[in-house]
Design a protein around this motif. Structure first.
Motif, mmCIF file in Angstrom:
data_model
loop_
_atom_site.group_PDB
_atom_site.id
_atom_site.type_symbol
_atom_site.label_atom_id
_atom_site.label_comp_id
_atom_site.label_asym_id
_atom_site.label_seq_id
_atom_site.Cartn_x
_atom_site.Cartn_y
_atom_site.Cartn_z
ATOM 1 N N PRO A 91 59.065 48.183 20.990
ATOM 2 C CA PRO A 91 59.662 46.849 21.136
ATOM 3 C C PRO A 91 60.773 46.770 22.175
ATOM 4 N N ASN A 92 61.537 47.849 22.356
ATOM 5 C CA ASN A 92 62.622 47.862 23.353
ATOM 6 C C ASN A 92 62.245 48.700 24.563
ATOM 7 N N PHE A 93 60.946 48.774 24.844
ATOM 8 C CA PHE A 93 60.491 49.659 25.915
ATOM 9 C C PHE A 93 61.157 49.345 27.250
ATOM 10 N N ALA A 94 61.209 48.072 27.648
ATOM 11 C CA ALA A 94 61.760 47.721 28.958
ATOM 12 C C ALA A 94 63.217 48.139 29.074
ATOM 13 N N GLN A 95 63.974 47.948 28.006
ATOM 14 C CA GLN A 95 65.388 48.313 28.059
ATOM 15 C C GLN A 95 65.559 49.827 28.097
ATOM 16 N N MET A 96 64.751 50.541 27.293
ATOM 17 C CA MET A 96 64.849 52.003 27.330
ATOM 18 C C MET A 96 64.334 52.551 28.654
ATOM 19 N N GLN A 97 63.366 51.880 29.248
ATOM 20 C CA GLN A 97 62.918 52.294 30.574
ATOM 21 C C GLN A 97 64.052 52.168 31.581
ATOM 22 N N ALA A 98 64.837 51.070 31.485
ATOM 23 C CA ALA A 98 65.973 50.898 32.387
ATOM 24 C C ALA A 98 66.989 52.012 32.196
ATOM 25 N N ILE A 99 67.262 52.347 30.934
ATOM 26 C CA ILE A 99 68.212 53.440 30.669
ATOM 27 C C ILE A 99 67.648 54.768 31.152
ATOM 28 N N GLY A 100 66.362 55.024 30.855
ATOM 29 C CA GLY A 100 65.742 56.273 31.275
ATOM 30 C C GLY A 100 65.749 56.445 32.776
ATOM 31 N N ARG A 101 65.506 55.356 33.491
ATOM 32 C CA ARG A 101 65.549 55.446 34.953
ATOM 33 C C ARG A 101 66.968 55.697 35.450
ATOM 34 N N LYS A 102 67.938 55.133 34.730
ATOM 35 C CA LYS A 102 69.326 55.393 35.116
ATOM 36 C C LYS A 102 69.680 56.858 34.882
ATOM 37 N N PHE A 103 69.242 57.401 33.743
ATOM 38 C CA PHE A 103 69.442 58.832 33.506
ATOM 39 C C PHE A 103 68.819 59.647 34.643
ATOM 40 N N ALA A 104 67.616 59.254 35.036
ATOM 41 C CA ALA A 104 66.921 59.978 36.101
ATOM 42 C C ALA A 104 67.656 59.856 37.424
ATOM 43 N N TYR A 105 68.356 58.730 37.627
ATOM 44 C CA TYR A 105 69.178 58.607 38.834
ATOM 45 C C TYR A 105 70.218 59.717 38.871
ATOM 46 N N PHE A 106 70.784 60.025 37.700
ATOM 47 C CA PHE A 106 71.836 61.038 37.646
ATOM 48 C C PHE A 106 71.288 62.460 37.715
ATOM 49 N N ASN A 107 70.248 62.760 36.917
ATOM 50 C CA ASN A 107 69.816 64.160 36.865
ATOM 51 C C ASN A 107 68.641 64.481 37.785
ATOM 52 N N GLY A 108 68.071 63.466 38.441
ATOM 53 C CA GLY A 108 67.002 63.721 39.394
ATOM 54 C C GLY A 108 65.660 64.009 38.770
ATOM 55 N N TYR A 109 65.493 63.751 37.456
ATOM 56 C CA TYR A 109 64.237 64.046 36.787
ATOM 57 C C TYR A 109 63.253 62.888 36.949
ATOM 58 N N ASN A 110 62.041 63.100 36.499
ATOM 59 C CA ASN A 110 60.986 62.099 36.611
ATOM 60 C C ASN A 110 61.092 61.117 35.441
ATOM 61 N N PRO A 111 61.291 59.817 35.712
ATOM 62 C CA PRO A 111 61.422 58.848 34.630
ATOM 63 C C PRO A 111 60.145 58.069 34.350
ATOM 64 N N ASP A 112 58.994 58.645 34.642
ATOM 65 C CA ASP A 112 57.752 57.925 34.393
ATOM 66 C C ASP A 112 57.549 57.648 32.909
ATOM 67 N N GLY A 113 58.204 58.430 32.038
ATOM 68 C CA GLY A 113 58.177 58.130 30.621
ATOM 69 C C GLY A 113 56.935 58.568 29.890
ATOM 70 N N SER A 114 56.193 59.546 30.417
ATOM 71 C CA SER A 114 54.979 59.982 29.727
ATOM 72 C C SER A 114 54.741 61.459 29.982
ATOM 73 N N ILE A 115 54.156 62.131 28.968
ATOM 74 C CA ILE A 115 53.724 63.517 29.171
ATOM 75 C C ILE A 115 52.202 63.619 29.133
ATOM 76 N N TRP A 116 51.502 62.449 29.115
ATOM 77 C CA TRP A 116 50.053 62.389 29.270
ATOM 78 C C TRP A 116 49.284 62.739 27.994
ATOM 79 N N TYR A 117 49.993 63.018 26.923
ATOM 80 C CA TYR A 117 49.309 63.216 25.641
ATOM 81 C C TYR A 117 50.243 62.715 24.537
ATOM 82 N N ASP A 118 49.683 62.426 23.361
ATOM 83 C CA ASP A 118 50.445 61.825 22.288
ATOM 84 C C ASP A 118 51.147 62.880 21.436
ATOM 85 N N VAL A 119 52.298 62.484 20.901
ATOM 86 C CA VAL A 119 53.081 63.325 19.998
ATOM 87 C C VAL A 119 53.495 62.457 18.815
#
Length: 799
Positions: free
Chosen positions: A361-389
């Motif tokens: 339900p809050n995907f868009a907002q968490m995506q914004a935060i995740g991308r901001k985190f990625a701005y700082f640490n340089g990681y990939n913020p695509d938000g998926s590992i390609w399989y379910d957990v």
């Protein structure tokens, strides 16, 4: 890998896809259950057609990496699992490099890493998580609280959470403060993650590597004062112990050994949480699989301990009604943020894990935060590992509480030195020649998470405040202080930036959005994505002491960003100035006073309640010696040298409180300057003090000496000899008058008696006629050598 090797892999993939069943396998496929004894697992590259093809088997596999663009994942498998995959038509290739990592030599974890405790295994460097937490708790009793929230599976190791916040009620009720929860080591082998959590604790409290520190760094200080941080350094201490003793154990799960008969026992704690537990084929029902979800939801003591404690300190932000019901979106004002640290793959992830990391339900907002985190640490913020957990920690913290929740996968998914679950220690901080610095990468992301914890879903959309300063850094109440900062929009990675339209500041207590004191753009106009801002602080009502100034900015979407803080010191105002006018000024000096000698004057002001500093001048008749400044009473260090004798006059003038010299008070002193008396001294010196020669009997030996008048007056000196005087000694001259510092040459001639063989010692003395006690002497030693006998041949004449 070589180009040829890559071509072979591609060919294998194509062949595998060609010979797949036409309808594929979209549902999970049961894997083999028994490990073939004596055969070590290997790491493979498993090639798949798409996500559905991967999900059919992923729940049973220990997947290390995913490479979606290349169409394969990296997984550790048993021999049976590899055969099972190949029998299903999947293409597998053994990754020899990472298999070597998995099957490495038995070795203890580098002792520069923190071990959990010293109960079962000793760290040579004495680094233990338990000891560290206890030290922090005892060192900062007003800022920390250490919680034992339960025991791990073996019922011997505590699960410990450190709370960091200022407990002073002046900073608010702890239960009402914004909360950041930092969580690490749910998978025991991910040894880099507890190191980062430990360093963030150090950053906030004592400071680390010259940065941070409560009371030293403004941001660290206000975050501790006005937020709550919970840190769970090791969620799986039992499993971590196994890896401390032997890194080749590669233990991921806890130590629940009741269900699997082999050494692969245990439960994957990141599949054991109660929200959507076992819902979606994102975990394994097989107790021997590395992704085993447990016998039931939250079956493990580690999970129960965490979930119970988390629920006691975090608010329900979304009105969740159950573990298998998707809750409504948390409101924009929801408080709190959660970050779970894992390794590896350089990813930033957020819920849902059980649904391909999307559609929450809050995907868009968490995506914004995740991308901001990625701005700082340089990681990939695509938000998926390609399989379910399913049953994941951050799905539970978000699904049941609406808390913005994230996973950082720390470390590269390549073949570099810092790859893998057991990277070299140097990768933690970029030492030992390592090219990665995990702490430097993630520190700004931690600080950002901490800053936005009050309203992460809203604050993420605002700009950041940088390079804040106050000039000067201190002043008295009412003194103007310049406040400057830079407001910059940088919220997304690879997205457009928004213009800045406002900035505000608060002193000591941050307030509601738009209620602070406005700042102005340095260039005179708003509208750039990065704006310098300025203000003149009103310090008139500030009490002496240290204050904190908070600054934040707003963009053209009316979104305010997080605060950045700076310290401002207010000094006590000076007391009213008491002028020296009307006081008594006395000038004095010690006697006697001689020419060519520094004379020190001293002046005394009475009474002594005037205000220093003051200015003074001294006049000795030939012009002033000042002005000079001082603050002591009496005035000291007023020096002058007189070069003439007689009565001299000295005048001193003193003023203060900004008065002009015309308002000075004065004092005069007269002194008698004398010529310095001369002290008469007498002295004589003979050199050298010891002389010695030898010769044949009947010969003369001559000695040379020098006499020096060492006194300061002219004097006459007599020269004489004393001693055995076996031989005749003639001294010349016998007397001489010498000026001060003058010398005269003396000669002593000794005649060696022809009939005496041996040594004669004579002392030469010099005596002052005026003061006979003033003498000097030198010793002469003469030696007569034995005569050599001459034998002549006897010549007989025979006539």
């Amino acid at each position: 890998m070589s180009k040829f090797g890559n071509r072979v892999l591609v060919l294998l993939v194509l062949l595998a896809l060609i010979f797949q069943p036409a309808n594929g396998q979209a549902r999970p496929i049961d894997p083999p259950e028994v490990q073939e004894p004596g055969v070590e697992p290997v790491v493979i590259q498993l090639y798949v057609r798409d996500k559905a093809h991967l999900d059919a088997v992923a729940g049973s596999l220990d997947i290390w990496e995913t490479h979606q663009e290349e169409g394969y994942v990296v997984a550790a498998v048993t021999v049976q699992q590899q055969r099972w995959l190949e029998n299903l038509g999947y293409a597998t290739v053994v990754d020899t490099f990472k298999t070597a990592q998995l099957q490495g030599d038995r070795a203890a974890l580098d002792s520069r890493f923190y071990y959990f405790d010293q109960m079962s295994y000793t760290n040579p460097n004495r680094r233990y998580v338990v000891s560290f937490l206890q030290t922090m708790n005892s060192t900062y009793p007003a800022l920390t609280e250490l919680y034992d929230i339960g025991n791990a599976w073996q019922n011997a190791r505590d699960i410990l959470v450190l709370r960091i916040t200022n407990e002073d009620p002046a900073f608010g009720d702890i239960a009402d403060k914004p909360t950041f929860f930092l969580y690490a080591t749910v998978h025991a082998r991910e040894v880099a993650t507890p190191e980062l959590a430990i360093r963030y604790i150090k950053h906030l409290l004592p400071g680390y590597n010259g940065e941070g520190g409560y009371g030293t760094d403004p941001d660290a200080t206000w975050l501790v004062d006005r937020h709550v941080l919970y840190v769970l350094i090791m969620a799986n201490p039992d499993g971590h112990l196994v890896n401390e003793m032997n890194t080749s154990a590669n233990r991921r799960k806890n130590l629940n050994n009741t269900l699997c008969p082999t050494g692969r026992f245990g439960v994957d704690l990141n599949r054991n949480h109660s929200f959507m537990w076992g819902c979606c084929d994102g975990s394994s029902p097989d107790p021997c699989d590395d992704t085993y979800r447990g016998s039931s939801a939250a079956s493990e003591p580690e999970t129960v301990a965490f979930q119970t404690f988390f629920a006691s300190v975090m608010r329900d932000q979304n009105g969740s009604t159950g573990d298998y019901i998707i809750p409504p979106a948390a409101p924009e004002t929801a408080m709190g943020i959660f970050v779970s640290l894992h390794s590896y793959s350089d990813l930033v992830l957020w819920p849902w894990g059980f649904e391909d990391y999307g559609n929450s339900p809050n995907f868009a907002q968490m995506q914004a935060i995740g991308r901001k985190f990625a701005y700082f640490n340089g990681y990939n913020p695509d938000g998926s590992i390609w399989y379910d957990v399913d049953g994941a920690t951050d799905d539970w913290t978000y699904g049941r509480f609406g808390i913005a929740s994230f996973t950082f996968e720390v470390g590269p998914d390549d073949y570099s030195a810092c790859n893998g679950f057991f990277p070299p220690y140097g990768c933690i901080e970029g030492t030992d020649g390592m090219s990665r610095n995990f702490w430097a990468e993630n520190k700004p992301a931690f600080i950002y998470a901490h800053k936005i914890a009050a309203t992460p879903y809203r604050t993420v959309y605002g700009p950041d405040t940088l390079t804040i300063s106050v000039t000067p850094p201190s002043g008295i109440p009412g003194a103007p202080i310049a406040l400057q900062a830079t407001i910059t929009d940088r919220r997304y990675q690879n997205s457009g930036l928004l213009p800045i339209t406002a900035a505000e500041y608060f002193v000591d207590t941050p307030g509601d959005e738009g209620t602070g004191t406005s700042m102005t753009p340095t260039d005179g106009a708003w509208g750039s994505a990065s704006e310098g801002v300025q203000a003149t602080l009103d310090t008139s009502a500030l009490t002496p002491g240290r204050h904190t100034v908070f600054v934040r900015g707003r963009n053209n979407q009316e979104k305010w960003g997080p605060y950045t803080a700076v310290f401002l010191n207010i000094e006590p105002p000076p007391p009213p100035c008491v002028p020296v006018t009307g006081t008594t000024l006395t000038l004095m000096t010690s006697a006697p006073i001689y020419t060519d000698t520094v004379t020190t004057f001293e002046a005394t002001l009475e009474p002594e309640d005037f205000t220093a500093p003051y200015t003074y001048t001294l006049d000795f008749g030939a012009g002033p010696s000042g002005p000079a400044s001082g603050s002591a009473n009496p005035l000291s260090g007023i020096n002058h040298t007189f070069d003439i004798t007689g009565v001299q006059t000295a005048t001193i003038a003193v003023w203060n409180c900004g008065a002009p010299p015309s308002e000075a008070i004065t004092a005069t002193a007269t002194v008698e300057v004398q010529a310095r008396p001369v002290t008469i001294t007498y002295g004589i010196m003979l050199t050298p003090t010891h002389l010695e020669q030898s010769s044949m009997p009947g010969k003369r030996v001559v000695y040379e000496l020098t006499a020096l008048n060492t006194g300061n007056v002219t004097a006459t000196f007599d020269f004489d000899t004393t001693g055995e005087e076996a031989w005749s000694t003639v001294l010349s001259p016998k007397a001489w008058t010498l000026n001060a510092g003058e010398t005269v040459a003396l000669s002593a001639t000794v005649t060696l008696d022809f009939n005496v063989i041996g040594t004669d010692v004579v002392t030469v003395t010099a005596t002052s006629r005026t003061v006979p006690a003033v003498t000097a002497s030198a010793v002469i030693r003469s030696t007569a050598l034995p005569l050599k006998q001459l034998y002549l041949p006897l010549i007989l004449s025979l006539d």
